[in-house]
Design an enzyme around this catalytic site. Sequence first.
Site, short mmCIF file in Angstrom:
data_model
loop_
_atom_site.label_atom_id
_atom_site.label_comp_id
_atom_site.label_asym_id
_atom_site.label_seq_id
_atom_site.Cartn_x
_atom_site.Cartn_y
_atom_site.Cartn_z
N HIS A 1 27.04 -12.06 -40.13
CA HIS A 1 27.64 -12.30 -41.44
C HIS A 1 27.53 -11.08 -42.37
CE1 HIS A 1 23.45 -13.50 -42.70
NE2 HIS A 1 23.84 -12.92 -43.82
N ASP B 1 24.53 -15.51 -34.95
CA ASP B 1 24.63 -14.66 -36.14
C ASP B 1 24.01 -13.28 -35.90
OD1 ASP B 1 25.43 -13.99 -38.64
OD2 ASP B 1 23.82 -15.01 -39.71
N SER C 1 19.27 -9.83 -45.34
CA SER C 1 19.90 -10.30 -44.11
C SER C 1 20.08 -9.15 -43.12
CB SER C 1 21.27 -10.92 -44.41
OG SER C 1 21.12 -12.14 -45.07
#
Length: 469
Positions: free
Chosen positions: A123, A153, A228
């Site tokens: 993402h 992911d 992230s």
Amino acid sequence: MKKIISIVLFSALGGALTLGAYKLFLEKPQIVIEKTVDESPVTVATNYTNVLGNSIENTDFTVAAEKTLNAVVHVKNTSYKTVRDPFAEFFYGQGSSTKQYSQVGTGSGVVFSSDGYIITNNHVVKGATDIEVTLNNKKVYKAALVGTDATNDIALLKIDENELPYITFANSDAVKVGEWVLAVGNPYNLTSTVTAGIISAKGRDLHGNGPVTDSFIQTDAAVNPGNSGGALVNTRGELIGINTAISSRTGSFIGYSFAVPSNIAKKVIEDLMEFGNVQKAILGVHGGELNGKVAENLDLDISEGFYISSVVENSGAAKSGLQKDDIIVNLDGVRITSYADLTGFLNTKRPNDVVNVTYVRNGEEFKTSVVLSKNEISEVSSLGLELKNLDVKELKKLNINNGVKVTNITNKELLYYGVKTGYIITAINGEKMYSVDTVNSIISAKTKGEVLRIEMLNLEGETERYIFK
């Protein structure tokens, strides 16, 4: 005398009002923590404090920080979009009707090899036109996107550089709840940020509230937007996870963060480097995790593990002798207490890998070896379809090169629109479908509000198109 008393009273009242105003508007309120005090204290409390203090003092995070800071990078994702303006076209002509806009997103990444391979979250780089990586020494590189896996992911990047500092992978199955960890990343564009916490839980399932991975490592190390794709490391500076999600009502960290275990991340990037896609393996069983209520309903003495409700015909599980009502409690020495434990373990394996299975049958414990097989059937609940891979003979018979077959329909609305079992899904949003894993990857990467345009061959070989919102 009365006058003097009045002056004193007014002075006292004025002083009280002044002090009250200061307390109310200027002085910061003091935080008070209530404690229950035992009338006869003391040895236990004193010893506990000393033990806790010593354990914290003896935990040295500096070595882990030094090992990881230079191997965690800042990732900048720039995407360009062209937007048509019908009003500008009407008033100023066709040439002025389109404008190009850029959208920038940021995150973190982890260098895991000296020759420039970087792991991050899917993402973080999804939809990127350009990807830029900044090292801790402020050097900036253009990065190439090698491959992605929306299901877990994970994304793999490559920059042209050698002799880079990197982080080695640890065995995430070996980490323990309560173990100290560090989260390293670039929250809010603050480069080289390190936070500390402990492992709060393993095999955590976010129940559809996060990425598709359902076997996260949960920690209480502070993770915020920008973290992230960054590193979760142990006190030796080894990678045990890729920071991916937070549990928050505000969008910022309020207590818990979640990381993709390093064993899963490592397997994904190895597959992307070797095969160009992720090799997914299945055990060949259907069922669900046990708990007290389920165990009571099934009249079982055991309340933890994975309960087998059915075994897939000709699968590795069937060939090894696993049966309905068996309970899987261990895989290759990894304790299985939940569905997340099972799927998390299988996400680290490939087709044809051999797994040692410990299971319970009629109250007795047994062991067997299972050869994992390729995922040939998948139930896509969001579409209301059960799909099956097509073999070479079926593709040749249908005179097509790719596609997956609809074997069951659970969405009644699709039946109303005429979709039938036997239809072949050939493409989604213009991308050809070669396997059920490809379909699952597209579905898991779907963003909220995104439209899926699905092409199917009907039973007469004609192409039909359906739109899923």
